[in-house]
Design an enzyme around this catalytic site. Structure first.
Site, mmCIF file in Angstrom:
data_model
loop_
_atom_site.group_PDB
_atom_site.id
_atom_site.type_symbol
_atom_site.label_atom_id
_atom_site.label_comp_id
_atom_site.label_asym_id
_atom_site.label_seq_id
_atom_site.Cartn_x
_atom_site.Cartn_y
_atom_site.Cartn_z
ATOM 1 N N TRP A 136 -20.553 -17.950 -10.076
ATOM 2 C CA TRP A 136 -20.616 -18.731 -11.818
ATOM 3 C C TRP A 136 -22.400 -19.628 -12.777
ATOM 4 O O TRP A 136 -21.742 -19.647 -14.014
ATOM 5 C CB TRP A 136 -19.273 -19.782 -12.216
ATOM 6 C CG TRP A 136 -18.848 -19.506 -13.799
ATOM 7 C CD1 TRP A 136 -18.303 -21.701 -13.458
ATOM 8 C CD2 TRP A 136 -18.295 -19.379 -14.306
ATOM 9 N NE1 TRP A 136 -18.358 -20.997 -14.945
ATOM 10 C CE2 TRP A 136 -18.422 -20.395 -15.465
ATOM 11 C CE3 TRP A 136 -19.227 -17.980 -14.741
ATOM 12 C CZ2 TRP A 136 -17.919 -19.617 -16.923
ATOM 13 C CZ3 TRP A 136 -18.899 -17.607 -16.380
ATOM 14 C CH2 TRP A 136 -18.505 -18.653 -17.261
ATOM 15 N N LYS A 151 -13.424 -25.001 -11.385
ATOM 16 C CA LYS A 151 -12.015 -24.737 -12.267
ATOM 17 C C LYS A 151 -11.618 -24.903 -10.516
ATOM 18 O O LYS A 151 -11.484 -24.877 -9.680
ATOM 19 C CB LYS A 151 -11.365 -23.234 -12.399
ATOM 20 C CG LYS A 151 -12.255 -22.987 -13.903
ATOM 21 C CD LYS A 151 -11.451 -21.739 -14.129
ATOM 22 C CE LYS A 151 -12.158 -21.090 -15.286
ATOM 23 N NZ LYS A 151 -12.285 -20.232 -15.858
ATOM 24 N N GLY A 166 -12.566 -20.653 -19.572
ATOM 25 C CA GLY A 166 -11.545 -19.440 -20.207
ATOM 26 C C GLY A 166 -11.739 -18.571 -19.479
ATOM 27 O O GLY A 166 -12.414 -17.806 -18.347
ATOM 28 N N LYS A 169 -3.842 -21.203 -13.692
ATOM 29 C CA LYS A 169 -4.167 -19.409 -13.969
ATOM 30 C C LYS A 169 -4.414 -18.971 -12.742
ATOM 31 O O LYS A 169 -3.633 -17.511 -11.475
ATOM 32 C CB LYS A 169 -4.538 -18.779 -14.496
ATOM 33 C CG LYS A 169 -5.924 -19.135 -14.717
ATOM 34 C CD LYS A 169 -7.013 -18.434 -14.315
ATOM 35 C CE LYS A 169 -8.611 -18.489 -14.113
ATOM 36 N NZ LYS A 169 -8.886 -18.210 -12.946
ATOM 37 N N ASP A 209 -7.065 -16.463 -20.065
ATOM 38 C CA ASP A 209 -7.612 -16.280 -18.700
ATOM 39 C C ASP A 209 -6.514 -16.254 -18.146
ATOM 40 O O ASP A 209 -6.725 -15.802 -16.801
ATOM 41 C CB ASP A 209 -8.070 -18.021 -18.408
ATOM 42 C CG ASP A 209 -8.609 -17.798 -17.558
ATOM 43 O OD1 ASP A 209 -9.766 -16.971 -16.809
ATOM 44 O OD2 ASP A 209 -9.394 -19.209 -17.010
ATOM 45 N N SER A 212 -11.656 -10.652 -9.984
ATOM 46 C CA SER A 212 -10.851 -12.109 -9.489
ATOM 47 C C SER A 212 -10.467 -12.538 -8.149
ATOM 48 O O SER A 212 -10.168 -11.448 -7.365
ATOM 49 C CB SER A 212 -9.250 -12.533 -10.262
ATOM 50 O OG SER A 212 -9.007 -13.240 -9.440
ATOM 51 N N ARG A 213 -11.192 -12.942 -7.293
ATOM 52 C CA ARG A 213 -11.611 -13.376 -5.815
ATOM 53 C C ARG A 213 -9.607 -14.156 -5.962
ATOM 54 O O ARG A 213 -9.311 -13.420 -5.015
ATOM 55 C CB ARG A 213 -12.266 -14.444 -5.673
ATOM 56 C CG ARG A 213 -13.761 -13.782 -5.444
ATOM 57 C CD ARG A 213 -14.513 -15.119 -5.373
ATOM 58 N NE ARG A 213 -14.597 -16.367 -6.118
ATOM 59 C CZ ARG A 213 -15.490 -16.886 -7.003
ATOM 60 N NH1 ARG A 213 -16.478 -15.058 -7.038
ATOM 61 N NH2 ARG A 213 -16.309 -17.536 -7.481
#
Length: 312
Positions: A14, A82, A110, A165, A218, A228-229
């Site tokens: 990221w 996050k 996002g 999420k 998201d 997505s991990r």
């Protein structure tokens, strides 16, 4: 106008993606991690904008180091982490604000899958703060031909949308790993959103924020993508794999695991109903199987879909 001096903390997927976006919008920056030859003090001393992309477990350590230096009071701090802190159950922006009460804190969150952005695919995000002028500055800096940036004044809601999420992404991965089909997946994600909203409202967020990019947006991106991990973790669990084995082959950190543990602690303290997250917690702890988690959710008490207490 002179371009602001910017430093990114964290050079994981990221952090590097945020650097790519700055380059895309024709801005220069410095980047730092624990292995950097340059000291943290040297790369942050003159920073006008400090962008934190460190993992949740590294936030407090980095802040502790920064507090030893004279960070400028007009330095804008952007947190792109996050997660929730296990010890205090606080969000990254709350921890940053406590440590630097005189600095403007911006939340960036996002539906932003790093690998897609790195390919030059279009995406959108939210920058949120109580200091709208600072948020608008960050908005301008990150906006480019492939990255559209929106502003709002609900940092806690924006942050929680991107954080909670991840727990739902694990559940979504389980659903697909079990091959339960589209109907089950649709039901899961539809019920996941009010669960996220319920937590958010208890923590002071605005309900409307969860219907935006950092919430619903998201949720959709992370819960339906093998990139997505957190989804990968759930998918593996749905296939019957052991969590430790899944994590050995995972690129990077699945923040949803730690978030689930903190969320259970938080929900117990504040008496918040989180049925989906609770089943994810039991599954991660090895107390139930993926099949049992689904069975438990299907056996819950029948009620009206829009029961008023859902959002109170």
């Amino acid at each position: 106008m002179t371009s602001p001096q910017m430093t990114i903390l964290g050079s994981g997927a990221w952090g590097n993606t945020l650097g790519y976006l700055l380059e895309r919008s024709q801005h220069s920056y410095k980047i730092w991690n624990r292995s950097s030859l340059q000291s943290l003090e040297s790369v942050t001393a003159e920073a006008d904008i400090l962008i934190s992309a460190v993992s949740m477990k590294g936030v407090r350590n980095v802040i502790s180091q920064l507090q030893q230096f004279n960070l400028k009071q007009n330095t804008v701090i952007v947190t792109a982490t996050k997660g929730l802190d296990l010890e205090t159950t606080k969000t990254p922006s709350q921890i940053w604000q406590e440590a630097f009460p005189h600095n403007s804190i911006i939340v960036l969150s996002g539906p932003n899958l790093s690998k897609e952005i790195q390919k030059g695919l279009p995406a959108a995000t939210v920058v949120a703060s109580n200091d709208i002028s600072a948020a608008e500055l960050v908005q301008t800096i990150f906006s480019s031909d492939i990255f559209r940036v929106y502003v709002n004044n609900d940092p806690i809601g924006t942050e929680l949308g991107g954080t909670l999420k991840n727990v739902m992404a694990i559940a979504s991965g389980v659903c697909d790993g079990l091959k339960l089909g589209t109907n089950a997946k649709a039901a899961l994600l539809t019920r996941a959103l009010p669960e996220m909203i319920r937590v958010g409202i208890h923590l002071g967020a605005s309900k409307e924020t969860f219907f935006g990019l950092s919430g619903l947006g998201d949720l959709l991106a992370t819960c339906d993508s093998p990139l997505s991990r957190n989804y990968q973790v759930g998918f593996g669990l749905g296939e019957g794999k052991i969590l430790s084995a899944i994590l050995e082959n995972l690129e990077g950190t699945a923040e949803g695991i730690n978030t689930t543990n903190v969320l259970i602690k938080l929900a117990h303290k504040k008496q918040i109903s989180i049925p989906i997250a609770y089943q994810v917690y039991l599954l991660l702890k090895g107390k139930i199987s993926a099949q049992e988690a689904v069975k438990n959710l299907m056996a819950r008490e029948l009620k009206e879909e829009f029961w008023y207490i859902e959002f109170n």
